[in-house]
Design an enzyme around this catalytic site. Sequence first.
Site, PDB file in Angstrom:
ATOM      1  N   TYR A 279       3.586  -4.599  11.630  1.00 26.99           N
ATOM      2  CA  TYR A 279       4.522  -5.239  10.709  1.00 26.99           C
ATOM      3  C   TYR A 279       5.690  -4.327  10.345  1.00 26.99           C
ATOM      4  CZ  TYR A 279       0.603  -8.479   9.839  1.00 26.99           C
ATOM      5  OH  TYR A 279      -0.430  -9.368   9.950  1.00 26.99           O
TER       6      TYR A 279
ATOM      7  N   SER B 103       4.771 -14.848   0.980  1.00 29.04           N
ATOM      8  CA  SER B 103       6.043 -15.408   0.537  1.00 29.04           C
ATOM      9  C   SER B 103       6.900 -14.269   0.023  1.00 29.04           C
ATOM     10  CB  SER B 103       5.847 -16.449  -0.561  1.00 29.04           C
ATOM     11  OG  SER B 103       7.113 -16.944  -0.996  1.00 29.04           O
TER      12      SER B 103
ATOM     13  N   LYS C 282      -4.031  -2.690  10.057  1.00 27.20           N
ATOM     14  CA  LYS C 282      -4.592  -3.048  11.355  1.00 27.20           C
ATOM     15  C   LYS C 282      -4.066  -2.151  12.485  1.00 27.20           C
ATOM     16  CE  LYS C 282      -4.137  -7.820   9.773  1.00 27.20           C
ATOM     17  NZ  LYS C 282      -2.951  -7.605   8.915  1.00 27.20           N
TER      18      LYS C 282
ATOM     19  N   LEU D  53      -1.385 -21.475   5.470  1.00 28.15           N
ATOM     20  CA  LEU D  53      -0.603 -22.702   5.256  1.00 28.15           C
ATOM     21  C   LEU D  53      -0.058 -23.250   6.571  1.00 28.15           C
ATOM     22  CD1 LEU D  53       1.370 -21.574   2.063  1.00 28.15           C
ATOM     23  CD2 LEU D  53      -0.799 -22.822   2.196  1.00 28.15           C
TER      24      LEU D  53
ATOM     25  N   ARG E 242       7.072 -18.781  -5.667  1.00 31.18           N
ATOM     26  CA  ARG E 242       6.007 -19.203  -4.749  1.00 31.18           C
ATOM     27  C   ARG E 242       4.866 -18.199  -4.746  1.00 31.18           C
ATOM     28  NH1 ARG E 242       9.992 -20.974  -0.472  1.00 31.18           N
ATOM     29  NH2 ARG E 242      10.438 -23.138  -0.991  1.00 31.18           N
TER      30      ARG E 242
ATOM     31  N   ASN F 140       1.182 -19.571  -5.494  1.00 34.71           N
ATOM     32  CA  ASN F 140       0.107 -19.475  -4.509  1.00 34.71           C
ATOM     33  C   ASN F 140      -1.171 -18.869  -5.066  1.00 34.71           C
ATOM     34  OD1 ASN F 140       1.687 -20.638  -2.533  1.00 34.71           O
ATOM     35  ND2 ASN F 140       2.242 -18.712  -1.544  1.00 34.71           N
TER      36      ASN F 140
ATOM     37  N   HIS G 225      -6.416  -5.421  15.505  1.00 38.16           N
ATOM     38  CA  HIS G 225      -5.522  -6.574  15.311  1.00 38.16           C
ATOM     39  C   HIS G 225      -5.772  -7.698  16.319  1.00 38.16           C
ATOM     40  CE1 HIS G 225      -1.315  -7.430  13.435  1.00 38.16           C
ATOM     41  NE2 HIS G 225      -2.005  -8.541  13.572  1.00 38.16           N
TER      42      HIS G 225
ATOM     43  N   ASP H 293      -2.351  -7.188   2.452  1.00 40.63           N
ATOM     44  CA  ASP H 293      -2.678  -7.155   3.880  1.00 40.63           C
ATOM     45  C   ASP H 293      -1.437  -6.806   4.687  1.00 40.63           C
ATOM     46  OD1 ASP H 293      -4.746  -8.335   6.130  1.00 40.63           O
ATOM     47  OD2 ASP H 293      -2.650  -8.773   6.626  1.00 40.63           O
TER      48      ASP H 293
END
Length: 278
Positions: free
Chosen positions: A54, A235, A79, A194, A240, A244, A112, A49
């Site tokens: 970004y 992450s 997006k 999270l 991690r 996850n 978005h 994603d």
Amino acid sequence: MTSPDPVPQIALNDGRSIPQLGFGVWRLPEGETPSIVGTALGSGYRSIDTAAAYDNEAGVGRGLRETVVPRSDVFVTTKLWNDSQGYDATLRAFDASLKRLGLDAIDLYLIHWPCPDRNLYLESWRALIRLREEGRAASIGVSNFTEGQLDRLVAETGVTPALNQIELHPHFQQRRLRAAHERLGIVTEAWSPLGQSHSLGAPAIARIADRLGRTAAQVVLRWHIENGFVAIPKSATPARIHENIDVFGFSLTAEDHAAIANLDRADGRIGPDPETFQ
């Protein structure tokens, strides 16, 4: 290294499906994105994603090209950013995202943010419908839309978004909006599942994690899975990243779910308010 169990698929209302657990790349630096995407794919993720905002779509594309995982096995989401809303501007922005990603088509394209003061999201949605009809966006959806905005899209175009990606975590559970999704047949996808780590310090979650011999993050992600949400944890740490996705070998009890339900707070939002964010 691969996931010990395959990631389940969630059915979309357009006949397609999306992996229930994906990998988010928000705030990953462009230069580090290819190797991190490679690590995620090597750990078993099959959904990535990203977003124009970004500034790492090119890095995602490079990561996809450098992996041994076939492109056809990876579900890619990107997006439309706020300053590109409007029918023609949306089509241009989509072309630019495709070029940065180095792809011929996107699995899922999202608006978005609704940016209600701009009042352009309906025209942007009409552009997404065209992209889906052309086959360049296989599925289309939205992000951060309210119940009223979803109803407007459906009423004025007859096309229901496949998915609404929203802030959703134990301290902000969005029950009313989730009920609207159920009514409309829209999949709920959680960004910041999270709670940007805020949820991980809750004593109730720590107790569940201790009993199960799991981490707090795994407990929260399992909560998302068992509620039928799509989640996209992010992450940059390889350990991690693998941790996850290792959330399919255990289950929560009804008592666990009740304890997590009690963490919901009216003031639990940590991101922008969709009604005012522009």
